[in-house]
Every structure is written in C-alpha cells, then in structure tokens.
Design a protein around this motif. Structure first.
Motif, PDB file in Angstrom:
ATOM      1  N   PRO A 188       0.671  -1.302   0.118  1.00 45.20           N
ATOM      2  CA  PRO A 188      -0.108  -0.119  -0.198  1.00 45.20           C
ATOM      3  C   PRO A 188       0.788   1.205  -0.100  1.00 45.20           C
ATOM      4  N   ALA A 189       1.892   1.214   0.781  1.00 44.61           N
ATOM      5  CA  ALA A 189       2.884   2.397   0.865  1.00 44.61           C
ATOM      6  C   ALA A 189       3.621   2.737  -0.495  1.00 44.61           C
ATOM      7  N   LEU A 190       3.829   1.643  -1.257  1.00 44.39           N
ATOM      8  CA  LEU A 190       4.559   1.551  -2.379  1.00 44.39           C
ATOM      9  C   LEU A 190       3.843   2.213  -3.469  1.00 44.39           C
ATOM     10  N   VAL A 191       2.557   1.820  -3.377  1.00 45.96           N
ATOM     11  CA  VAL A 191       1.488   2.450  -4.423  1.00 45.96           C
ATOM     12  C   VAL A 191       1.143   3.792  -4.115  1.00 45.96           C
ATOM     13  N   SER A 192       0.960   4.249  -3.056  1.00 42.99           N
ATOM     14  CA  SER A 192       0.676   5.713  -2.872  1.00 42.99           C
ATOM     15  C   SER A 192       1.949   6.459  -3.083  1.00 42.99           C
ATOM     16  N   GLU A 193       3.200   5.792  -3.098  1.00 46.68           N
ATOM     17  CA  GLU A 193       4.289   6.722  -3.303  1.00 46.68           C
ATOM     18  C   GLU A 193       4.480   6.713  -4.772  1.00 46.68           C
ATOM     19  N   ALA A 194       3.929   5.776  -5.685  1.00 48.63           N
ATOM     20  CA  ALA A 194       4.042   5.677  -6.891  1.00 48.63           C
ATOM     21  C   ALA A 194       3.079   6.588  -7.529  1.00 48.63           C
ATOM     22  N   ILE A 195       1.731   7.093  -6.826  1.00 48.16           N
ATOM     23  CA  ILE A 195       0.809   8.080  -7.150  1.00 48.16           C
ATOM     24  C   ILE A 195       1.502   9.353  -7.104  1.00 48.16           C
ATOM     25  N   MET A 196       2.222   9.604  -5.830  1.00 49.51           N
ATOM     26  CA  MET A 196       2.858  10.802  -5.340  1.00 49.51           C
ATOM     27  C   MET A 196       3.831  11.079  -6.691  1.00 49.51           C
ATOM     28  N   ILE A 197       4.561  10.004  -7.137  1.00 56.31           N
ATOM     29  CA  ILE A 197       5.544  10.655  -8.130  1.00 56.31           C
ATOM     30  C   ILE A 197       4.920  11.036  -9.419  1.00 56.31           C
ATOM     31  N   LEU A 198       3.809  10.258  -9.798  1.00 52.30           N
ATOM     32  CA  LEU A 198       2.844  10.615 -10.801  1.00 52.30           C
ATOM     33  C   LEU A 198       2.646  12.274 -10.809  1.00 52.30           C
ATOM     34  N   LYS A 199       1.945  12.615  -9.614  1.00 56.90           N
ATOM     35  CA  LYS A 199       1.680  14.090  -9.150  1.00 56.90           C
ATOM     36  C   LYS A 199       3.097  14.785  -9.249  1.00 56.90           C
ATOM     37  N   SER A 200       4.159  14.373  -8.739  1.00 56.57           N
ATOM     38  CA  SER A 200       4.938  15.287  -8.746  1.00 56.57           C
ATOM     39  C   SER A 200       5.810  15.481 -10.090  1.00 56.57           C
ATOM     40  N   SER A 201       5.536  14.569 -11.139  1.00 55.15           N
ATOM     41  CA  SER A 201       6.183  14.624 -12.286  1.00 55.15           C
ATOM     42  C   SER A 201       5.936  15.980 -13.168  1.00 55.15           C
ATOM     43  N   SER A 202       4.722  16.588 -12.516  1.00 55.23           N
ATOM     44  CA  SER A 202       4.406  17.798 -13.026  1.00 55.23           C
ATOM     45  C   SER A 202       5.495  19.108 -12.998  1.00 55.23           C
ATOM     46  N   LEU A 203       6.308  18.733 -11.811  1.00 58.54           N
ATOM     47  CA  LEU A 203       7.601  19.474 -11.595  1.00 58.54           C
ATOM     48  C   LEU A 203       8.541  19.536 -12.748  1.00 58.54           C
ATOM     49  N   VAL A 204       8.562  18.232 -13.683  1.00 57.50           N
ATOM     50  CA  VAL A 204       9.749  18.415 -14.538  1.00 57.50           C
ATOM     51  C   VAL A 204       9.347  19.383 -15.694  1.00 57.50           C
ATOM     52  N   SER A 205       8.241  20.238 -15.764  1.00 52.07           N
ATOM     53  CA  SER A 205       7.748  20.953 -16.652  1.00 52.07           C
ATOM     54  C   SER A 205       8.903  22.530 -16.500  1.00 52.07           C
ATOM     55  N   VAL A 206       9.602  22.607 -15.416  1.00 53.44           N
ATOM     56  CA  VAL A 206      10.371  23.723 -15.233  1.00 53.44           C
ATOM     57  C   VAL A 206      11.649  23.409 -15.767  1.00 53.44           C
ATOM     58  N   VAL A 207      12.107  22.191 -15.982  1.00 43.55           N
ATOM     59  CA  VAL A 207      13.128  22.015 -16.880  1.00 43.55           C
ATOM     60  C   VAL A 207      13.067  21.735 -18.229  1.00 43.55           C
ATOM     61  N   GLY A 208      11.988  22.181 -18.517  1.00 43.47           N
ATOM     62  CA  GLY A 208      11.566  22.134 -20.191  1.00 43.47           C
ATOM     63  C   GLY A 208      11.214  20.892 -20.827  1.00 43.47           C
ATOM     64  N   VAL A 209      10.666  19.939 -19.956  1.00 45.92           N
ATOM     65  CA  VAL A 209       9.995  18.769 -20.528  1.00 45.92           C
ATOM     66  C   VAL A 209       8.482  18.826 -20.795  1.00 45.92           C
ATOM     67  N   VAL A 210       8.047  18.815 -21.953  1.00 46.70           N
ATOM     68  CA  VAL A 210       6.803  19.184 -22.428  1.00 46.70           C
ATOM     69  C   VAL A 210       5.980  17.821 -22.131  1.00 46.70           C
ATOM     70  N   GLU A 211       5.550  17.737 -20.842  1.00 47.49           N
ATOM     71  CA  GLU A 211       4.770  16.753 -20.456  1.00 47.49           C
ATOM     72  C   GLU A 211       3.347  17.480 -20.244  1.00 47.49           C
ATOM     73  N   LEU A 212       2.427  16.853 -19.693  1.00 47.24           N
ATOM     74  CA  LEU A 212       0.846  17.309 -19.368  1.00 47.24           C
ATOM     75  C   LEU A 212       0.932  18.768 -18.687  1.00 47.24           C
ATOM     76  N   THR A 213       1.605  18.931 -17.653  1.00 46.27           N
ATOM     77  CA  THR A 213       1.576  20.192 -17.135  1.00 46.27           C
ATOM     78  C   THR A 213       2.167  21.301 -18.198  1.00 46.27           C
ATOM     79  N   ARG A 214       3.414  21.021 -18.555  1.00 46.83           N
ATOM     80  CA  ARG A 214       3.867  21.985 -19.482  1.00 46.83           C
ATOM     81  C   ARG A 214       3.252  22.199 -20.484  1.00 46.83           C
ATOM     82  N   MET A 215       2.530  21.128 -21.265  1.00 48.56           N
ATOM     83  CA  MET A 215       1.733  21.365 -22.521  1.00 48.56           C
ATOM     84  C   MET A 215       0.505  22.472 -22.067  1.00 48.56           C
TER      85      MET A 215
END
Lengths: 222, 213, 262
Positions: free
Chosen positions: B141-168
């Motif tokens: 359960p903890a592993l899965v919630s951390e995996a979901i956490m990293i999905l949400k945190s991946s929005s931060l890679v928009s600041v280094v110019g990766v055109v993922e969902l948030t950056r788009m």
C-alpha cells in the motif's frame, strides 16, 4: 567548476528576507490548513450527507492532482472568475487548500481510530456531542495522528518551493534569481538544498521528540 | 475547449505516464538496494544509504530537479532534459521507497528467515526469494501511494523544459488565454491516470493475497 | 560407531546470562533423543546451537564426526570454519520450528520444492515430483496448491516437516513442534513424527509432550538451569525413585494424562 560562495554574502539581507517569507508562508499554510482540514474532517464525519459527499469530492480532487496544477488554476485561472490574487496570497491560499485536503484525511483516520466504546461511554455519563469531541475524541486522536501530522507538515515546507513557479518571492525563487545573476546558479542551488535539508532534519527530530513526549503521557496504545 | 487542445493534452500525458513509469521502476529497484544498504551492519554501506535517503527526502523535488538539470552539464554530461528529469524523479522516489521498504524488511518474521537459512539458502538467495517478496507484500500500500505521489510530482519536470502534461497545458494556456479550461482538463487527466494506477495497485494486492480471504 | 551428534562442554552465554553451562551429550544414529525440562532450562537454546542458529560460546559440536561451525585445536582454541564447510555440515540437518515458519508467499508444494530448486539446483519437474512425494508422506498431497494461510496449524507443521525432509537430512531437529497447536491438532503431527522415528531417522526433539517422549524416545535428556541433570532410556530416567528436580517437573505434567504412560 569553481565553487564560489562570495556572492551570497553580498545578497545576505535578501536571502534572509526570502527565508522569512518561506517560513511565514509555511506557518500560515500549515496553521490554516490544519484548521480547515479539521473542519472538513468534522463535516465529513458528522455533517449532513450532501455536505459530506461534496467535501469528499473536493478532497479527492485536491489529493489526486498535482499541487503545481492547482496553483496554476488558482493563479492564472482565478482572474477569469474574478479572483485576482497577488502571488503571496495566492500561494498561501493554494497551500492552505492543498494542506487541508491531506490533513483532513489524517484527522478522519484519527476519528476512526478512537474506539467506539469510548464514545459510547462518554454518552453514558451524559457528555454532549461537543463535550465528547473535546474531552474524549480529540485527546485520544492527537496521539494517534501525531506522526502523520508531523510528516505532512514537514512535507508542506518542501512544497513551498513550488510556489516559486508562480513568482512568490520565497527562498527558492530569490536564491535561484541571485544565483543566475551572479553566474553561480549551481552554488546557489546547493545552498538552497542544504537549507531545506537542515530544516527538514531539525523538524523531523523535533517531531519525534514531541511524539516521545506524547507517548510518555501513557495515552499511546502500543 | 476544443477537441484539438484536449487531444494535445492527452498526447502530452503519454509522456507524463512514461516518465513516471520509468521513475517508479528505477526508484523501486534502487530503493530496494538502498534499503538493504540501510539495514546492513556494515557502516560503509549503511551510512551512505542513510545520507542518501535523508537528503533526497529532505530537499524539495523542485530544487533537486534544478540541481541535477544544471549540474549534469557542468560534469560534462550533456543529456536531454528528459533524462535529467527522469534521473531526478527516480532518485527522489528511490529515497522514499527505500524508507518504506526498510520498514517492510524489518517486519519480515525472523523465523521465516531462519527456515530459509536451515534450508541452505545463500544470503542473496534468501534476500531475493524470501525477504524481498514478503517485504514487498507488507509495504505494497505504501509503495503504491508513493508511485501515485511521483506521478503528481512529475508535473514539476515542466520547469526543466520537458513538455509533459503540465507544460503542455501551460503552453496552450498562454497561447489561447484559456487557463481555466486547460488546467482543469490537465487536472482531470492527472486524476484519471491516478485512478488507473490505484486500480492497478488493488489488482496487484489481490494477486499477492497468498490465499488470505 | 560414530554418534550422529556429539556435544562436548557446550556453553552459551547471552551477555551476562549463562544459558548453557557445559553440556555433554551423544545422540546415537537412528534413535530419537528427547530433550525435556522446564521452560528456561536451555533445551531450545541447545537445539538451536545444534542447528547453528545460535553460536555456542564455548565447547564443540560434531555432526557425524565433522565439526560444526568451529574447529577446536588440541590446546582448546576455537577457529571459525569457512562458510562452505559450515554449509556442508548444516546441510545434513533438518529443522522443524515451533511456529512452523512456512514461507507465506509459496504454496505447500512451493515451500517443499523451493530449496530443491534454489539450493540443490534441481529442475522444476524433478523438484516438484520429490516435493509431492514428501507431501504424500505427511498425508497432504491434496493440499499441495494451498497457501500456508489456508492450512490448519497441524497441516502447516506437517508441510514444514515435509520441507525439511525433502532435503534428505541425516538428522532432524524438532523445536517444540506441537507447542503452538490446538490440543486436537497435536496428534496428526506426533503421528508423522512417530512414523519418521519408525523409519530410523535420527531425531532430536524438544517437547513438552512427556507422553511422546516416554513412548517414542530412545534417550531422554533432562535439562535444568542450563545443565544436563539426567540422561538415559525412558525406563532409567522415569523409573522411581526419581531425581527430585525431575519429579517436581513431572508433577506439572502428570495431570495432563501422561501419568499412565510412565
């Protein structure tokens, strides 16, 4: 690569002010978030069904989406529905809502953790609903939820860094701005990382200390 | 909001999923090694592991990403920003997963390990065949919630110019002046991916029930 | 004839506490040796030393004439043997635990075949065949594909016995194998152990089942406060007049219906 930290000395007052902003925003977000989260938890547990459902949906939305997207929606989308906020108020409001969602879940689990028998016993000796909450449920809950609350609060400190993206003049934004002006971006980031690291470690130790103190009151079910 | 815009967001969320998935896999693997290191009686292994976990859990992910993104070129590694982003996410989530798994490893019953020892398992066989599956199941359960956490945190890679969902969404919002629609849609897509992952997590939990009702 | 296990001058200390205070014991091959004694007497620790799950502080253990864990030079010094040699000697020993310790993520068959595959490097089908044969021996061929959580305590312990037997040990150690079972489930486990004894397996059993010890044991060793007080056949040990400590110890068991067997 040279590692020159001289630039930071020239900008010390600005950095200190920005650190103050970070801590203020953190404190405000944590305090308001905890208060709001408590109300949400109460509403979901004891409120009328429609309210409970609505709060549940909002919490799910806030917990299911990235903080950054929430901030963008509030800061850039807000003006389109007549909510024009400066960066700092927008940041505090965003952080508060985000924190409230997580805090409310922790507190809800805390409510569930208080044995039903204790509540029934309070009713038997004639406590009112509010008296039961204040005298029985809250003290028992505090012990149960303390570690999770501490964890979440520490997490919140790190989330304040995200506010730099909507130009809140907190530590991350100010330090990286100074860093790029002085052509010492990486050095600035190192110092920044060090600041957060030390803060988080200190808070973590304080939190564990508080848990131990709380545990010593004998309230903790082991 | 037009379908064209929404489809662009959907396409960008493909990159979000890909980045998160890679980070989750690397993070879990690295986390397992680091947690084993933390539990080692050898100080040369446990100290660096502890510092690793403490650092990557103590520093905001945004700062980590900026640091890695700007540090790599200075070290002579000119990698695309996606690689820096994945590296940053992986290191961060590895630290959290290591801490989760450490708890799991400590909860593996001693007797079960002794039984494997008696059966002649070598240490690495014991680790992979006995300790890892049990610790994994205990912490799922903890592993899965951390995996979901990293999905949400991946929005931060928009600041280094990766055109993922948030950056788009950001790019489209500034060109169409419809931030409300676009960020709400982006949020909706995150929510959908999130539910998908939670569903997968439940599926995995059911598979690892080991006969329990 | 070389004893299956021979223990000389075994001392085990945990910090200040001396749990074993110089034990000498010979375990004859093909016989059942039962270790009895009050709780805290050190019998489980002695057994765990024989399995090398605990390392004795002093003294020596020989398994089939081979030193276990440590080599003792004539002048009394001990040196740790290389891990390969320790492993080789330990591979002759099978152990059954009080709490079964089955691997929860494997079926009954998986539990029995796992070490055949990973340790003995047998192919999948051969390992499964051998494992199945062992399960049949303990009467659980119909439960092969169930997980430990789906088995009763008695069934779990029988799987644990099959798991140990699959590796074809020369000596089987039992650490209170029925102590965590409901009384009505102890019988099935004891029956398996009886059959094993009848097959001529060398067994060392720590048990509170005095009745089993008296009827199946060839040798009884009574431990008290870390010392071996008595050793002999059941007739010798239990014959009246008995040793005062043993009498006192047995008193607590007589009301369990063991009296008629003595």
């Amino acid at each position: 690569m040279t590692f020159d930290l001289g630039f930071i000395a020239q900008h010390l007052p600005e950095v200190i002010e920005a650190a103050g902003t970070t801590l203020m925003i953190w404190a405000a977000g944590a305090f308001c978030g905890l208060a709001l989260g408590f109300l949400v938890a109460l509403g979901r547990r004891y409120g009328p069904a429609p309210l409970a459902v609505l709060l549940g949906v909002i919490v799910e939305l806030l917990r299911g989406t990235p903080f950054l997207v929430q901030l963008f929606l509030l800061y850039f989308g807000g003006p389109f529905i007549g909510l024009s906020l400066d960066p700092i108020p927008a940041g505090v409001l965003g952080l508060t809502c985000y924190a409230a969602a997580y805090y409310s879940e922790i507190l809800r689990a805390g409510f569930d953790g208080v044995p039903a028998g204790h509540v029934e016993a309070a009713a038997c000796v004639g406590f009112s609903g509010w008296q039961t909450i204040r005298r029985i449920i809250l003290p028992e809950m505090a012990v149960l939820v303390m570690p999770a609350l501490v964890n979440m609060t520490i997490l919140l400190l790190k989330e304040t860094a995200v506010l730099s993206i909507i130009t809140v003049p907190e530590l991350t934004m100010v330090t990286s701005a100074i860093g790029s002006e002085s052509y010492a971006f990486v050095e600035a980031l190192f110092l920044l990382a060090l600041f957060y690291w030390v803060m988080v470690e200190i808070c973590g130790h304080l939190g564990r200390f508080a848990e131990l103190r709380l545990a010593r009151t004998g309230l903790v079910a082991r | 909001m037009s379908w064209t815009l929404f489809l662009l967001l959907v396409k960008a969320s493909g990159l979000t999923v890909a980045i998160s998935a890679i980070a989750i896999v690397i993070g879990l693997t690295l986390g397992m090694v680091v947690s084993a290191g933390m539990l080692s009686p050898n100080l040369l292994l446990s100290m660096p592991s502890r510092v690793f976990v403490s650092f990557f859990r103590g520093v905001p992910l945004l700062v980590q990403l900026l640091l890695i993104y700007n540090l790599l070129p200075l070290l002579g590694l000119n990698v695309p920003s996606v690689v820096a982003a994945v590296a940053g996410l992986s290191l961060c989530t590895a630290a959290y997963q290591a801490e989760n798994l450490r708890g799991g490893f400590l909860s593996v019953p001693r007797g079960v390990v002794e039984a494997a020892d008696m059966a002649g398992f070598r240490p690495f066989q014991l680790f992979w065949r006995i300790r890892v599956p049990i610790a994994f199941k205990l912490t799922l359960p903890a592993l899965v919630s951390e995996a979901i956490m990293i999905l949400k945190s991946s929005s931060l890679v928009s600041v280094v110019g990766v055109v993922e969902l948030t950056r788009m969404a950001q790019d489209l919002a500034s060109s169409t002046y419809k931030p409300l629609d676009l960020y709400a849609a982006a949020g909706g897509l995150y929510l959908a991916i999130n539910w998908l992952m939670a569903g997968l997590g439940r599926l995995l939990e059911r598979r690892l029930r080991w006969g329990r009702a | 004839m070389i004893a299956a296990v021979s223990v000389t001058g075994l001392v085990k200390r945990f910090g200040q506490a001396e749990v074993l205070r110089g034990i000498d014991l010979e375990v004859p091959a093909g016989r059942v040796t039962c270790l009895i004694g009050p709780s805290g007497s050190g019998k489980s620790t002695l057994l765990r030393c024989l399995a090398f799950l605990e390392e004795a502080t002093e003294g020596a253990i020989l398994i089939g004439g081979e030193p276990l864990g440590f080599a003792v030079t004539p002048d009394g010094r001990r040196t740790r043997l290389p891990s390969g040699r320790i492993r080789a000697v330990r591979s002759q020993i099978g152990m059954v635990f009080q709490h079964f310790n089955l691997w929860p993520h494997m079926t009954a068959l998986g539990n029995v075949s796992e070490a055949l595959k990973t340790v003995r490097r047998l192919g999948r089908s051969e390992a499964d065949d051998r494992a199945m044969a062992q399960l049949r021996k303990v009467g659980l061929q119909n439960r092969a594909n169930l997980y430990p959580s789906q088995l009763s305590g008695g069934q779990q312990q029988r799987v644990a016995i099959a798991r140990a037997l699959a590796l074809e040990p020369k000596i089987m150690l039992f650490d209170e194998p029925t102590s965590s079972l409901d009384p009505e489930l102890t019988g099935e486990v004891l029956n398996v152990m009886r059959a094993l004894a009848a097959d001529g397996m060398t067994m060392v059993v720590v048990s509170h089942e005095i009745g089993f010890a008296a009827s199946v044991g060839h040798q009884i060793a009574f431990l008290d406060h870390g010392q071996l007080l008595l050793r002999g056949t059941p007739q010798e040990v239990f014959r009246k007049p008995r040793h005062a400590r043993l009498d006192q110890f047995l008193d607590t068991y007589l009301d369990r219906g063991a009296a008629m067997l003595l």
